[in-house]
Design a protein around this motif. Structure first.
Motif, PDB file in Angstrom:
ATOM      1  N   HIS A 129       0.744  -1.181   0.071  1.00  0.00           N
ATOM      2  CA  HIS A 129       0.024   0.129  -0.031  1.00  0.00           C
ATOM      3  C   HIS A 129       0.789   1.100   0.005  1.00  0.00           C
ATOM      4  O   HIS A 129       0.909   2.147  -0.885  1.00  0.00           O
ATOM      5  CB  HIS A 129      -0.921   0.153   1.159  1.00  0.00           C
ATOM      6  CG  HIS A 129      -1.868   1.071   1.463  1.00  0.00           C
ATOM      7  ND1 HIS A 129      -1.683   2.298   2.136  1.00  0.00           N
ATOM      8  CD2 HIS A 129      -3.054   1.082   0.702  1.00  0.00           C
ATOM      9  CE1 HIS A 129      -2.736   2.705   1.773  1.00  0.00           C
ATOM     10  NE2 HIS A 129      -3.698   2.457   1.025  1.00  0.00           N
ATOM     11  N   SER A 145     -14.516  -1.439  -1.546  1.00  0.00           N
ATOM     12  CA  SER A 145     -14.243  -2.718  -0.747  1.00  0.00           C
ATOM     13  C   SER A 145     -15.603  -3.537  -0.579  1.00  0.00           C
ATOM     14  O   SER A 145     -16.658  -2.739  -0.037  1.00  0.00           O
ATOM     15  CB  SER A 145     -13.463  -2.709   0.474  1.00  0.00           C
ATOM     16  OG  SER A 145     -13.390  -3.650   1.257  1.00  0.00           O
ATOM     17  N   GLN A 153     -11.539  -4.768   5.266  1.00  0.00           N
ATOM     18  CA  GLN A 153     -12.156  -3.862   5.879  1.00  0.00           C
ATOM     19  C   GLN A 153     -11.383  -3.283   6.909  1.00  0.00           C
ATOM     20  O   GLN A 153     -11.241  -1.923   7.063  1.00  0.00           O
ATOM     21  CB  GLN A 153     -13.847  -4.081   5.948  1.00  0.00           C
ATOM     22  CG  GLN A 153     -14.626  -4.074   4.805  1.00  0.00           C
ATOM     23  CD  GLN A 153     -15.380  -2.792   4.556  1.00  0.00           C
ATOM     24  OE1 GLN A 153     -15.072  -1.712   5.185  1.00  0.00           O
ATOM     25  NE2 GLN A 153     -15.770  -2.806   3.337  1.00  0.00           N
ATOM     26  N   TYR A 156      -8.079  -1.617   6.159  1.00  0.00           N
ATOM     27  CA  TYR A 156      -8.222  -0.521   5.635  1.00  0.00           C
ATOM     28  C   TYR A 156      -8.438   0.744   6.740  1.00  0.00           C
ATOM     29  O   TYR A 156      -8.032   1.800   6.673  1.00  0.00           O
ATOM     30  CB  TYR A 156      -9.317  -0.303   4.481  1.00  0.00           C
ATOM     31  CG  TYR A 156      -9.189  -1.084   3.379  1.00  0.00           C
ATOM     32  CD1 TYR A 156      -7.778  -1.481   2.753  1.00  0.00           C
ATOM     33  CD2 TYR A 156      -9.949  -1.793   2.713  1.00  0.00           C
ATOM     34  CE1 TYR A 156      -7.697  -2.080   1.668  1.00  0.00           C
ATOM     35  CE2 TYR A 156      -9.976  -2.711   1.379  1.00  0.00           C
ATOM     36  CZ  TYR A 156      -8.342  -2.863   1.058  1.00  0.00           C
ATOM     37  OH  TYR A 156      -8.307  -3.457   0.030  1.00  0.00           O
ATOM     38  N   ARG A 157      -9.332   0.373   7.439  1.00  0.00           N
ATOM     39  CA  ARG A 157      -9.800   1.409   8.575  1.00  0.00           C
ATOM     40  C   ARG A 157      -8.460   1.756   9.523  1.00  0.00           C
ATOM     41  O   ARG A 157      -8.363   2.659   9.968  1.00  0.00           O
ATOM     42  CB  ARG A 157     -10.932   0.562   9.596  1.00  0.00           C
ATOM     43  CG  ARG A 157     -12.307   0.946   9.023  1.00  0.00           C
ATOM     44  CD  ARG A 157     -13.316   0.546   9.942  1.00  0.00           C
ATOM     45  NE  ARG A 157     -13.346  -0.795  10.304  1.00  0.00           N
ATOM     46  CZ  ARG A 157     -13.646  -2.081  10.063  1.00  0.00           C
ATOM     47  NH1 ARG A 157     -14.381  -1.974   8.587  1.00  0.00           N
ATOM     48  NH2 ARG A 157     -13.589  -3.158  10.589  1.00  0.00           N
ATOM     49  N   TRP A 159      -5.768   1.632   8.453  1.00  0.00           N
ATOM     50  CA  TRP A 159      -4.664   2.544   8.013  1.00  0.00           C
ATOM     51  C   TRP A 159      -5.121   3.811   7.611  1.00  0.00           C
ATOM     52  O   TRP A 159      -4.622   4.609   6.849  1.00  0.00           O
ATOM     53  CB  TRP A 159      -4.313   1.985   6.513  1.00  0.00           C
ATOM     54  CG  TRP A 159      -3.748   0.519   6.534  1.00  0.00           C
ATOM     55  CD1 TRP A 159      -3.164   0.054   7.628  1.00  0.00           C
ATOM     56  CD2 TRP A 159      -3.589  -0.268   5.400  1.00  0.00           C
ATOM     57  NE1 TRP A 159      -2.568  -1.059   7.160  1.00  0.00           N
ATOM     58  CE2 TRP A 159      -2.931  -1.378   6.073  1.00  0.00           C
ATOM     59  CE3 TRP A 159      -4.013  -0.511   4.187  1.00  0.00           C
ATOM     60  CZ2 TRP A 159      -2.753  -2.781   5.191  1.00  0.00           C
ATOM     61  CZ3 TRP A 159      -3.740  -1.422   3.340  1.00  0.00           C
ATOM     62  CH2 TRP A 159      -3.041  -2.863   3.920  1.00  0.00           C
ATOM     63  N   TYR A 161      -8.512   4.795   6.595  1.00  0.00           N
ATOM     64  CA  TYR A 161      -9.545   4.826   5.596  1.00  0.00           C
ATOM     65  C   TYR A 161     -10.846   5.173   6.270  1.00  0.00           C
ATOM     66  O   TYR A 161     -11.084   4.556   7.462  1.00  0.00           O
ATOM     67  CB  TYR A 161     -10.036   3.649   4.781  1.00  0.00           C
ATOM     68  CG  TYR A 161      -8.952   3.494   3.694  1.00  0.00           C
ATOM     69  CD1 TYR A 161      -9.088   4.110   2.252  1.00  0.00           C
ATOM     70  CD2 TYR A 161      -7.560   3.072   3.677  1.00  0.00           C
ATOM     71  CE1 TYR A 161      -8.193   4.010   1.208  1.00  0.00           C
ATOM     72  CE2 TYR A 161      -6.515   2.902   2.759  1.00  0.00           C
ATOM     73  CZ  TYR A 161      -6.840   3.381   1.563  1.00  0.00           C
ATOM     74  OH  TYR A 161      -6.025   3.415   0.398  1.00  0.00           O
ATOM     75  N   ARG A 181      -8.905   7.487   2.183  1.00  0.00           N
ATOM     76  CA  ARG A 181      -7.990   8.052   3.139  1.00  0.00           C
ATOM     77  C   ARG A 181      -7.378   9.333   2.731  1.00  0.00           C
ATOM     78  O   ARG A 181      -6.784   9.604   1.779  1.00  0.00           O
ATOM     79  CB  ARG A 181      -6.904   6.860   3.291  1.00  0.00           C
ATOM     80  CG  ARG A 181      -5.885   7.238   4.098  1.00  0.00           C
ATOM     81  CD  ARG A 181      -4.895   6.107   4.137  1.00  0.00           C
ATOM     82  NE  ARG A 181      -3.505   6.669   4.883  1.00  0.00           N
ATOM     83  CZ  ARG A 181      -2.328   6.123   4.538  1.00  0.00           C
ATOM     84  NH1 ARG A 181      -2.252   4.982   3.815  1.00  0.00           N
ATOM     85  NH2 ARG A 181      -1.120   6.551   5.166  1.00  0.00           N
TER      86      ARG A 181
END
Length: 184
Positions: A129, A145, A153, A156-157, A159, A161, A181
């Motif tokens: 990423h 997603s 998910q 991503y959260r 990181w 997003y 993000r």
């Protein structure tokens, strides 16, 4: 040395990614055949017809993770959304004009992101990423997603997003969460 450290993550431009298509295809086909995606060989083939045109974009960026012996373990690729993008038109519930505003440099669209099962939860995904985003100067990154892809998910959260909407990204596509993000 950790397992993640024995994985080489290389940033690739479009021509280099095109030369590495078999590696991208291997990772994609394996990961997206799994639940909840359950993609068919035909849908993977359609993805790689698009890939062949996407890699020709001058703004295309990708990253490929491989073991020390060259086995592909993860992929990430995308490009900035153009000012004429129809991306935001696929949202089920419209969003503000400010969120939709694109200029060709504002938003990097992460088209595909995948790590093969044996190499998950080792930091490979985070490295992929970051590698695909490093060379850009966009202010944010966008992805779709499946809500049922709980591990993705959660990553991503973690990181940074946040969900900004829901979409059907293509004809007959299942519902996807649209996540953004901020980068700067």
């Amino acid at each position: 040395m950790t397992v993640s450290e024995t994985i080489n993550v290389e940033a690739l431009d479009g021509p280099a990614a095109a030369r590495s298509e078999p590696a991208f295809r291997l990772v994609y086909a394996e990961v997206f055949a799994e639940e909840p995606y359950e993609e068919t060989p035909e849908s993977a083939e359609a993805t790689f017809r698009r890939f062949r045109s996407q890699v020709r974009k001058s703004t295309f960026r990708s990253a490929l993770a491989r073991t020390a012996d060259g086995e592909p373990v993860g992929i990430a690729y995308g490009y900035p959304l153009s000012s004429k993008t129809g991306w935001w038109d696929r949202l089920i519930t419209p969003v503000s004009d400010e969120l939709r505003r694109e200029d060709g440099q504002r938003t990097f669209c992460l088209m595909e992101f995948a790590v093969r099962a044996p190499w998950r939860r080792l930091g490979v995904g985070r490295r992929l990423h970051e590698a695909v985003l490093t060379e850009g100067n966009e202010e944010r990154v966008l992805l779709n997603s499946l809500p049922e892809a709980e591990a993705a998910q959660a990553a991503y959260r973690s990181w940074g997003y946040r969900k900004v909407g829901e979409a059907h990204p293509w004809e007959s596509a299942p519902h996807h969460d649209v996540m953004v993000r901020q980068l700067r």
